[in-house]
Design a protein around this motif. Sequence first.
Motif, PDB file in Angstrom:
ATOM      1  N   PRO A   1      44.115  43.152  33.231  1.00 20.03           N
ATOM      2  CA  PRO A   1      44.042  41.911  33.274  1.00 20.03           C
ATOM      3  C   PRO A   1      42.873  41.452  33.883  1.00 20.03           C
ATOM      4  O   PRO A   1      42.849  41.801  35.040  1.00 20.03           O
ATOM      5  CB  PRO A   1      45.562  41.299  33.881  1.00 20.03           C
ATOM      6  N   GLY A   2      41.867  40.628  33.122  1.00 19.94           N
ATOM      7  CA  GLY A   2      40.767  39.895  33.782  1.00 19.94           C
ATOM      8  C   GLY A   2      39.533  40.421  33.580  1.00 19.94           C
ATOM      9  O   GLY A   2      38.695  40.249  33.945  1.00 19.94           O
ATOM     10  N   ALA A   3      39.841  41.956  32.975  1.00 15.62           N
ATOM     11  CA  ALA A   3      38.497  42.831  33.042  1.00 15.62           C
ATOM     12  C   ALA A   3      37.440  42.283  32.161  1.00 15.62           C
ATOM     13  O   ALA A   3      36.315  41.990  32.522  1.00 15.62           O
ATOM     14  CB  ALA A   3      38.847  44.145  32.633  1.00 15.62           C
ATOM     15  N   ALA A   4      37.665  41.697  31.235  1.00 11.68           N
ATOM     16  CA  ALA A   4      36.690  40.938  29.995  1.00 11.68           C
ATOM     17  C   ALA A   4      35.976  39.829  30.738  1.00 11.68           C
ATOM     18  O   ALA A   4      34.896  39.637  30.834  1.00 11.68           O
ATOM     19  CB  ALA A   4      37.531  40.567  28.796  1.00 11.68           C
ATOM     20  N   GLN A   5      36.845  39.105  31.676  1.00 17.76           N
ATOM     21  CA  GLN A   5      36.177  38.039  32.077  1.00 17.76           C
ATOM     22  C   GLN A   5      35.319  38.384  33.484  1.00 17.76           C
ATOM     23  O   GLN A   5      34.447  37.740  33.750  1.00 17.76           O
ATOM     24  CB  GLN A   5      37.445  37.021  32.710  1.00 17.76           C
ATOM     25  N   THR A   6      35.731  39.278  34.009  1.00 18.69           N
ATOM     26  CA  THR A   6      34.651  39.944  34.995  1.00 18.69           C
ATOM     27  C   THR A   6      33.445  40.334  34.358  1.00 18.69           C
ATOM     28  O   THR A   6      32.307  39.915  34.957  1.00 18.69           O
ATOM     29  CB  THR A   6      35.418  41.068  35.652  1.00 18.69           C
ATOM     30  N   LEU A   7      33.512  41.037  33.316  1.00 21.12           N
ATOM     31  CA  LEU A   7      32.162  41.533  32.481  1.00 21.12           C
ATOM     32  C   LEU A   7      31.359  40.383  32.108  1.00 21.12           C
ATOM     33  O   LEU A   7      30.273  40.357  32.235  1.00 21.12           O
ATOM     34  CB  LEU A   7      32.755  42.539  31.497  1.00 21.12           C
ATOM     35  N   SER A   8      32.230  39.477  31.623  1.00 22.37           N
ATOM     36  CA  SER A   8      31.617  38.186  31.329  1.00 22.37           C
ATOM     37  C   SER A   8      30.792  37.577  32.460  1.00 22.37           C
ATOM     38  O   SER A   8      29.690  37.017  32.312  1.00 22.37           O
ATOM     39  CB  SER A   8      32.374  37.244  30.596  1.00 22.37           C
ATOM     40  N   ALA A   9      31.408  37.409  33.604  1.00 25.53           N
ATOM     41  CA  ALA A   9      30.722  36.784  34.773  1.00 25.53           C
ATOM     42  C   ALA A   9      29.888  37.164  35.139  1.00 25.53           C
ATOM     43  O   ALA A   9      28.380  36.908  35.581  1.00 25.53           O
ATOM     44  CB  ALA A   9      32.014  36.635  35.549  1.00 25.53           C
TER      45      ALA A   9
END
Length: 234
Positions: A90-98
């Motif tokens: 959970p949250g991995a895609a948002q981390t990569l986007s950031a």
Amino acid sequence: MTLPFQAVLFDLDGVLVDSELLANRVWVALLAQHGLTISHADFLARSVGLSLRNLYLVLEHEFGWTRPQGFEALSDSALNASFENVREVPGAAQTLSALTAAGLPFAVASNSRRDRLDLKLKAAGLDAAVTHSFDPSQVGGRGKPLPDLYLHAAAALGADITRCLVVEDSPTGVQAGVAAGAAVWGLLAGEHVHDGLEEQLQAAGAARLIHNHAELVTALGLPASPVTAPSSLP
């Protein structure tokens, strides 16, 4: 924005994709069918972070079990079928986007085989985001806990390894990052996290423990990104 690192180097399993328990269930069932009864907890404690070669060595040395003829084909088929259902941590895609939005390069360095690494990234919906990924075949089979994978990943990004952050979830991976000379943080965000893992990561050399991806983004000093499918790095 002044960023604390030149690049971030991620492990895959248990850090970006929640695959450890899926693999654990497959392995325990197959081993039971082929002469080795082991609990899920005992297998998990021994397997997380290991290359396949080293896992077989552990099973042989600790339990006297050697894989019978045809076992690898069975395990390949069962694991691949299971990984078709893997999801992001959970949250991995948002981390990569950031990271992408901030212009901070990142890569994946995994003990997984290339075909399985690609399968898991695609199944979790992260394949478009991750344009730099590395496996042991690219460093002569010298996977973690040796430092080669992380040294290779940093060089490929044009980054000084001593100014890179490694994000890991296993003692084996932490040891690899430390041996490479990177800063290493332990991430405890996957379903496989168990009692005692924090202490194991710290003993292996993790300088900091992070408990989810939102906390990781904050610790990196990045604004949270609402984008779930980050663009590719240049």
